[in-house]
Design an enzyme around this catalytic site. Structure first.
Site, PDB file in Angstrom:
ATOM      1  CD  GLU A 118     -11.303 -11.615 -38.016  1.00  0.00           C
ATOM      2  OE1 GLU A 118     -10.978 -12.943 -38.485  1.00  0.00           O
ATOM      3  OE2 GLU A 118     -12.211 -11.785 -37.346  1.00  0.00           O
ATOM      4  NE  ARG A 154      -3.403 -15.014  -6.990  1.00  0.00           N
ATOM      5  CZ  ARG A 154      -2.457 -15.010  -6.241  1.00  0.00           C
ATOM      6  NH1 ARG A 154      -2.485 -13.155  -5.891  1.00  0.00           N
ATOM      7  NH2 ARG A 154      -2.044 -15.573  -5.200  1.00  0.00           N
ATOM      8  CG  ASP A 157       2.883 -10.575   0.365  1.00  0.00           C
ATOM      9  OD1 ASP A 157       1.988 -10.259  -0.048  1.00  0.00           O
ATOM     10  OD2 ASP A 157       2.475 -11.085   1.794  1.00  0.00           O
ATOM     11  N   PRO A 210      -5.523  -6.897 -28.037  1.00  0.00           N
ATOM     12  CG  PRO A 210      -5.641  -7.935 -29.736  1.00  0.00           C
ATOM     13  CD  PRO A 210      -6.196  -7.490 -29.037  1.00  0.00           C
TER      14      PRO A 210
HETATM   15  N1  4GX Z   1      -5.638  -9.572 -24.346  1.00  0.00           N
HETATM   16  N2  4GX Z   1      -7.683 -10.645 -27.971  1.00  0.00           N
HETATM   17  C1  4GX Z   1      -9.835  -9.452 -28.140  1.00  0.00           C
HETATM   18  C2  4GX Z   1     -11.358  -9.035 -30.561  1.00  0.00           C
HETATM   19  C3  4GX Z   1     -10.087  -7.550 -30.210  1.00  0.00           C
HETATM   20  C4  4GX Z   1      -9.632  -7.093 -31.176  1.00  0.00           C
HETATM   21  C5  4GX Z   1      -9.498  -5.376 -31.279  1.00  0.00           C
HETATM   22  C6  4GX Z   1     -11.055  -5.548 -29.769  1.00  0.00           C
HETATM   23  C7  4GX Z   1     -10.440  -4.915 -30.253  1.00  0.00           C
HETATM   24  C8  4GX Z   1      -6.250  -9.860 -26.090  1.00  0.00           C
HETATM   25  C9  4GX Z   1      -5.146 -10.248 -25.179  1.00  0.00           C
HETATM   26  C10 4GX Z   1      -6.276 -11.150 -26.952  1.00  0.00           C
HETATM   27  C11 4GX Z   1      -8.648 -11.034 -29.026  1.00  0.00           C
HETATM   28  C12 4GX Z   1      -9.037 -10.529 -27.692  1.00  0.00           C
HETATM   29  C13 4GX Z   1      -8.668 -10.293 -30.386  1.00  0.00           C
HETATM   30  N3  4GX Z   1     -11.591  -6.279 -29.409  1.00  0.00           N
HETATM   31  N4  4GX Z   1      -7.177  -9.184 -25.628  1.00  0.00           N
HETATM   32  N5  4GX Z   1     -10.017  -9.857 -29.736  1.00  0.00           N
HETATM   33  N6  4GX Z   1      -3.512 -10.877 -26.397  1.00  0.00           N
HETATM   34  O1  4GX Z   1      -5.435 -11.600 -28.218  1.00  0.00           O
HETATM   35  O2  4GX Z   1      -6.193  -9.030 -24.699  1.00  0.00           O
END
Ligand code: 4GX
Length: 250
Positions: free
Chosen positions: A121, A159, A174, A93
């Site tokens: 986390e 895709r 497109d 995130p």
């Molecule tokens: N878009 N998540 C990753 C664990 C985490 C946290 C911090 C690395 C660093 C998310 C999103 C997402 C939740 C995946 C926390 N890993 N990933 N995860 N939105 O929410 O890509």
């Protein structure tokens, strides 16, 4: 032949399995256009309990993905493809928002793309410092892990590869290419629950149909996602139509 190579690192390889083995992604893999390898981070742990995560220094709730197993996994990937170059992406995130433009760029990527999926986390910051080239987020919400985000990235990029979509499907490629939302679609029957298909679509006049579709795409974008108009590919004619639509909608 353009081809995409992904290496996915995850504690839950099973999450990737279904989506990669269905429909268009499956066909792309069978055709050799999309190559995916999913590795379990736990296979690169070195203690007898196969520990992949641990509690955070400084205290607090939640677990942190350990650096060691991820470093080992990267080493194994690099050893499997000597002389190759890699682009490593962490799904998080905290990343830059993934969008159609990044999907298009990734679909032309020559390097093998490592997608690192964190569960729990967090992930030890030294992984990000030393191994991660780029952080991508698929949206401002929190997932249980990066696996679904990795699938989104693979799907959106794959895709766009020539040969992945059939002729019937590629007409839709497109639909976002010009940065506008799609126009409405209809199929048989011509009347359903008292609602009729717009006459123009039954007229057989393809110039009229094209004009109607363009106007509806502009209208949908103006109503639902006006922010997209700032970066959309618009002709002078489009701008005139938009002016008219703005008047109408007032
Ligand atoms: N878009 N998540 C990753 C664990 C985490 C946290 C911090 C690395 C660093 C998310 C999103 C997402 C939740 C995946 C926390 N890993 N990933 N995860 N939105 O929410 O890509």
């Amino acid at each position: 032949m353009r081809r995409l190579n992904f290496e996915v690192l995850t504690l839950f390889p099973g999450i990737l399995e279904g989506p990669l083995n269905e429909s268009i992604l499956k066909r792309a893999r069978d055709k050799g256009l999309l190559n995916t390898s999913v590795r379990n981070i736990r296979d690169y742990t070195e203690d007898k309990h196969k520990t992949a995560d641990d509690s955070p220094y400084g205290g607090g709730a939640g677990m942190v993905l350990k650096a060691g197993p991820i470093f080992k996994a990267f080493e194994a990937i690099k050893a499997a493809y000597p002389g190759e170059s890699f682009l490593s992406i962490l799904l998080s995130p905290q990343g830059r928002l993934f969008d159609q433009q990044r999907a298009e760029e990734l679909s032309g990527e020559k390097r093998r793309i490592i997608l690192l999926c964190g569960h729990y986390e967090a992930i030890d910051e030294r992984v990000i410092d030393a191994l991660v080239d780029e952080e991508l987020s698929i949206g401002d919400y929190v997932l249980t892990g990066g696996e679904l985000a990795a699938l989104v990235v693979i799907d959106a990029a794959a895709r766009l590869l020539p040969g992945v979509l059939g002729d019937e499907e590629s007409a839709y490629r497109d639909s976002f290419g010009d940065g506008l939302l799609d126009h409405p679609h209809y199929t048989r029957p011509a009347e359903f629950l008292g609602r009729n298909v717009p006459d123009v679509l039954l007229s057989g006049n393809h110039a009229d149909i094209d004009r109607w579709r363009r106007r509806e795409a502009l209208k949908a974008t103006l109503i639902k996602r006006p922010d997209l108009l700032a970066t959309a590919d618009l002709t002078d004619e489009d701008r005139k139509i938009l002016e008219g639509l703005r008047q109408e909608l007032e």
